[in-house]
Design a protein around this motif. Structure first.
Motif, PDB file in Angstrom:
ATOM      1  N   LEU A 185       0.887  -1.158  -0.221  1.00  0.00           N
ATOM      2  CA  LEU A 185      -0.016  -0.063   0.129  1.00  0.00           C
ATOM      3  C   LEU A 185       0.884   1.416   0.096  1.00  0.00           C
ATOM      4  CD1 LEU A 185      -2.802   1.448   0.090  1.00  0.00           C
ATOM      5  CD2 LEU A 185      -2.835   1.159   2.511  1.00  0.00           C
ATOM      6  N   PRO A 186       1.841   1.654   0.810  1.00  0.00           N
ATOM      7  CA  PRO A 186       2.593   2.834   0.913  1.00  0.00           C
ATOM      8  C   PRO A 186       3.206   2.974  -0.463  1.00  0.00           C
ATOM      9  CG  PRO A 186       3.544   1.062   2.431  1.00  0.00           C
ATOM     10  CD  PRO A 186       2.352   0.550   2.016  1.00  0.00           C
ATOM     11  N   TRP A 187       3.827   1.664  -0.856  1.00  0.00           N
ATOM     12  CA  TRP A 187       4.406   2.068  -2.215  1.00  0.00           C
ATOM     13  C   TRP A 187       3.475   2.384  -3.368  1.00  0.00           C
ATOM     14  CZ3 TRP A 187       9.344   2.995  -2.561  1.00  0.00           C
ATOM     15  CH2 TRP A 187      10.320   2.300  -1.820  1.00  0.00           C
ATOM     16  N   LEU A 188       2.640   1.824  -3.554  1.00  0.00           N
ATOM     17  CA  LEU A 188       1.472   2.147  -4.547  1.00  0.00           C
ATOM     18  C   LEU A 188       1.135   3.609  -4.357  1.00  0.00           C
ATOM     19  CD1 LEU A 188      -0.562   1.412  -6.700  1.00  0.00           C
ATOM     20  CD2 LEU A 188      -2.177   0.897  -4.925  1.00  0.00           C
ATOM     21  N   ILE A 189       0.735   4.268  -3.007  1.00  0.00           N
ATOM     22  CA  ILE A 189       0.456   5.443  -2.941  1.00  0.00           C
ATOM     23  C   ILE A 189       1.522   6.333  -3.171  1.00  0.00           C
ATOM     24  CG2 ILE A 189      -0.121   7.234  -0.974  1.00  0.00           C
ATOM     25  CD1 ILE A 189      -1.688   5.166   0.493  1.00  0.00           C
ATOM     26  N   GLN A 238       1.842   0.008 -15.155  1.00  0.00           N
ATOM     27  CA  GLN A 238       3.172   0.878 -14.869  1.00  0.00           C
ATOM     28  C   GLN A 238       3.157   0.659 -13.372  1.00  0.00           C
ATOM     29  OE1 GLN A 238       2.890   4.922 -16.552  1.00  0.00           O
ATOM     30  NE2 GLN A 238       4.721   5.447 -15.258  1.00  0.00           N
ATOM     31  N   LEU A 239       2.191   0.968 -12.892  1.00  0.00           N
ATOM     32  CA  LEU A 239       2.125   1.056 -11.397  1.00  0.00           C
ATOM     33  C   LEU A 239       2.795  -0.458 -10.632  1.00  0.00           C
ATOM     34  CD1 LEU A 239      -1.016   3.261 -10.442  1.00  0.00           C
ATOM     35  CD2 LEU A 239       1.419   3.936  -9.953  1.00  0.00           C
ATOM     36  N   ALA A 240       1.981  -1.294 -11.299  1.00  0.00           N
ATOM     37  CA  ALA A 240       2.076  -2.571 -10.887  1.00  0.00           C
ATOM     38  C   ALA A 240       3.607  -3.016 -10.835  1.00  0.00           C
ATOM     39  CB  ALA A 240       1.427  -3.820 -11.517  1.00  0.00           C
ATOM     40  N   LYS A 241       4.213  -2.718 -12.119  1.00  0.00           N
ATOM     41  CA  LYS A 241       5.873  -2.972 -12.309  1.00  0.00           C
ATOM     42  C   LYS A 241       6.729  -2.164 -10.997  1.00  0.00           C
ATOM     43  CE  LYS A 241       9.440  -3.083 -15.747  1.00  0.00           C
ATOM     44  NZ  LYS A 241      10.540  -2.648 -14.506  1.00  0.00           N
ATOM     45  N   LEU A 242       6.233  -0.913 -11.012  1.00  0.00           N
ATOM     46  CA  LEU A 242       7.210  -0.194 -10.009  1.00  0.00           C
ATOM     47  C   LEU A 242       7.022  -0.786  -8.610  1.00  0.00           C
ATOM     48  CD1 LEU A 242       5.968   3.426 -11.556  1.00  0.00           C
ATOM     49  CD2 LEU A 242       8.538   2.241 -11.397  1.00  0.00           C
ATOM     50  N   VAL A 243       5.728  -0.938  -8.027  1.00  0.00           N
ATOM     51  CA  VAL A 243       5.568  -1.355  -6.665  1.00  0.00           C
ATOM     52  C   VAL A 243       6.039  -2.732  -6.483  1.00  0.00           C
ATOM     53  CG1 VAL A 243       3.708  -2.134  -5.110  1.00  0.00           C
ATOM     54  CG2 VAL A 243       3.286  -0.026  -6.419  1.00  0.00           C
ATOM     55  N   LEU A 244       6.019  -3.618  -7.381  1.00  0.00           N
ATOM     56  CA  LEU A 244       6.496  -4.920  -7.315  1.00  0.00           C
ATOM     57  C   LEU A 244       8.128  -5.056  -7.323  1.00  0.00           C
ATOM     58  CD1 LEU A 244       3.986  -7.149  -9.338  1.00  0.00           C
ATOM     59  CD2 LEU A 244       3.970  -7.305  -6.879  1.00  0.00           C
ATOM     60  N   ASP A 245       8.559  -3.984  -7.959  1.00  0.00           N
ATOM     61  CA  ASP A 245      10.138  -4.108  -8.132  1.00  0.00           C
ATOM     62  C   ASP A 245      10.492  -3.568  -6.624  1.00  0.00           C
ATOM     63  OD1 ASP A 245      10.345  -4.875 -10.643  1.00  0.00           O
ATOM     64  OD2 ASP A 245      10.463  -2.846 -11.712  1.00  0.00           O
ATOM     65  N   ASP A 246       9.857  -2.464  -6.164  1.00  0.00           N
ATOM     66  CA  ASP A 246      10.480  -2.031  -4.830  1.00  0.00           C
ATOM     67  C   ASP A 246       9.901  -2.995  -3.611  1.00  0.00           C
ATOM     68  OD1 ASP A 246      11.129   0.410  -5.698  1.00  0.00           O
ATOM     69  OD2 ASP A 246       9.265   1.326  -5.509  1.00  0.00           O
TER      70      ASP A 246
END
Length: 583
Positions: free
Chosen positions: A534-538, A563-571
């Motif tokens: 959740l915090p990474w998504l926000i 785009q958001l899914a890739k960024l969040v999952l990577d982090d």
């Protein structure tokens, strides 16, 4: 050796049989002599005994308790695992059973020889070598062995292909040849995994619905299948529903939808203008397996009444009419009795598979029927419901509109399943569609969501566990929202399905179909995964699209969500510390 020990994967049909045997024969079969085995060894031997009992149930059509009493397997069984003697007949059944978790059981030559020798002992009325569990059968066996009507049926039950090796076949064929020198006395058959699975399917199949109707002003056609059309008193229809309820609609695209505007109108017409009901109603279409007619007047005259007995009935069009008739009849049977309704009956017999779906589709396209309704005609949905019943989950699966959703702990509907499977998909596209409208999940075609979700039939455990994950994420987000405010809390609400998709990608789904895999630890870890996602998504929503961006536009856009899914999952996968959320 069981499937776990050998590394072999248990076929789902075998797993269903295994679960049913453990469930249905628990406490019914003698197992005191198995206490010295470890848990796995005891279970394998119990399953072999339960399989022999189930074989008796198939060949004699007895109940589980009676079948269990026929098991004599154990020390000094003389190669015979189960026995049954006909009640009032001179028929005997002797069973040899072999269990395999992997569905590869076979009858070896040595086992066939032991089986044959045990049969010869019984034929010679030599019961002393047998264990004490044979004792209850000795008087009846002793009596029928001297009966001229005697028939001995040998049953080889294997949890595998119903095939015998050449060596085992030769043993049993030689036994038959010796026994049948002066006439047919002894025969054998082999039951395989498919036979036991089919019996389970029969156990959970709904009982056939049989009804009667007196038809007037009728027409009759006999090709390509038998069909009748005429007028029937609504009192007959009311009796159908009173006796069978929603079971009448088993093959319809949906159940009755209850007190809808259309139902209210039908009911009102019946109560106020029963004499005009026939003019204002489209009628009822019924499919059945068999029709038996009895002419109440001169045979073959359409103006004379005929009584039709319909077997294996399903109302495929007019469910709302049938329900409204029943409701009106309960209010004022004397008034409603005057009304008649048009009824068409098709006896499809062996052509049911070819014509049933086409008739159901074409008769329902004339009414307010959605794409959601037509998935009820997909045989995959009926197979999934069957999987739920057979899998040992003890859960309910509903897929027709009008059926009540099961309680959360009792099961799920096709809508719950579709949303959960959409979130579990490898890309977030289907979760985005589900967020816009669940109706988008019923679309067919190359790009439609439905074939991507149900084209390769998901198993009952996959569906139920996916629903559990979806619900666990929802519960965790409820807790998270209580400590958030404003835009962050709104993002946790609007992005719920995308967050569920992200959590699914962090779960090892390799064992999701394995019924013996312990799933609760996976569910226990979900709150932690949500608190990291959740915090990474926000953070990334605000970072990529601005702190004043419209959230509805973001979470309804498949490109943005990918785009958001890739960024969040990577982090999250990199193990970075989740960003702190500002007040």
């Amino acid at each position: 050796m069981n499937a776990k020990q050998s590394g072999a994967k248990t076929p789902p049909q075998v797993e269903y049989v295994r679960a049913a045997l453990l469930r249905n024969y628990d406490g019914l079969i003698y197992d005191e002599d198995l206490s010295g085995y470890d848990t796995a060894g005891r279970e394998q031997r119990f399953l072999s005994r339960a399989l022999s009992a189930e074989a008796l149930r198939i060949v004699t059509d007895c109940d589980h308790e009676t079948a269990a009493k026929g098991v004599i397997d154990g020390e000094h069984d003389q190669g015979i695992d189960a026995v049954a003697v006909g009640d009032g007949s001179a028929e005997v059944w002797l069973v040899q059973a072999k269990w395999s978790d992997a569905g590869t059981a076979k009858l070896r030559q040595a086992e066939a020889l032991a089986f044959a020798e045990g049969v010869r002992l019984i034929d010679g009325r030599d019961f002393d070598p047998f264990n004490e569990r044979m004792s209850p059968f000795r008087p009846r066996l002793d009596a029928v062995m001297g009966d001229a009507r005697l028939r001995i049926n040998l049953v080889v039950a294997v949890m595998g292909q119903p095939l015998l090796s050449e060596e085992s076949t030769a043993v049993l064929d030689r036994l038959c040849q010796d026994a049948n020198s002066y006439g047919p006395l002894l025969d054998y058959r082999v039951l395989g995994a498919a036979d036991f699975y089919e019996r389970l399917r029969q156990d959970v199949a709904p009982d056939p619905v049989n009804v009667t109707a007196t038809m007037r002003n009728w027409l009759y056609k006999h090709t390509p299948f038998e069909a009748w059309q005429g007028t029937v008193a609504v009192g007959d229809i009311a009796k159908w529903y009173a006796e069978h309820g929603d079971a009448l609609y088993e093959q319809n695209v949906r159940k009755s939808l209850g007190l809808t505007r259309i139902n209210s109108g039908i009911k009102e017409t019946l109560l106020k203008e029963p004499e005009n009901f026939w003019y204002f109603n489209n009628g009822i279409t019924v499919l059945c397996d068999r029709i038996e007619e009895r002419y109440l007047g001169r045979r073959g005259r359409g103006d004379e009444p005929v009584e039709l007995t319909l077997e294996g009935v399903s109302v495929v069009n007019g469910a709302q009419t049938v329900t409204a008739i029943h409701q009106a009849f309960e209010v004022n049977p004397d008034t409603v009795e005057e009304a008649e309704v048009t009824v068409r009956v098709f006896s499809l017999g062996g052509a049911r598979g070819e014509y049933a779906t086409r008739i159901t589709e074409t008769t329902n396209t004339q009414n307010d029927v959605s794409q959601r309704d037509f998935i009820a005609l997909d045989p995959v949905q009926a197979e999934i419901r069957e999987d739920f019943l057979l899998s040992g989950l003890g859960k309910i699966y509903t897929y027709k509109r009008g059926e009540s959703d099961p309680a959360p702990d009792a099961g799920c509907s096709v809508e719950h399943a579709a949303v959960a499977l959409a979130c579990a998909h490898r890309t977030p596209d289907l979760a985005v569609r589900a967020g816009k409208s669940v109706d988008l999940l019923w679309e067919r075609g190359d790009r439609g969501a439905y074939p991507r979700l149900f084209g390769e039939k998901p198993g009952a455990h996959r569906i139920w566990r996916s629903v559990q994950v979806r619900r666990a994420v929802g519960t965790a987000l409820d807790a998270e929202r209580k400590r958030l405010h404003g835009r962050a809390a709104d993002m946790a609400r609007r992005g719920e399905l995308l967050i569920t998709h992200l959590v699914f990608q962090l779960i090892d789904q390799e064992s999701i179909d394995d019924p013996r895999f312990e799933w609760q630890p996976v569910l226990d870890e979900i709150p932690d995964k949500v608190s990291r996602v959740l915090p990474w998504l926000i953070f990334h929503v605000d970072g990529e699209f601005g702190r004043n961006s419209f959230l509805s536009s973001t979470f309804n856009d498949e490109t943005r969500c990918r785009q958001l899914a890739k960024l969040v999952l990577d982090d999250v996968r990199n193990g970075g510390q989740p960003p702190e959320l500002r007040e």
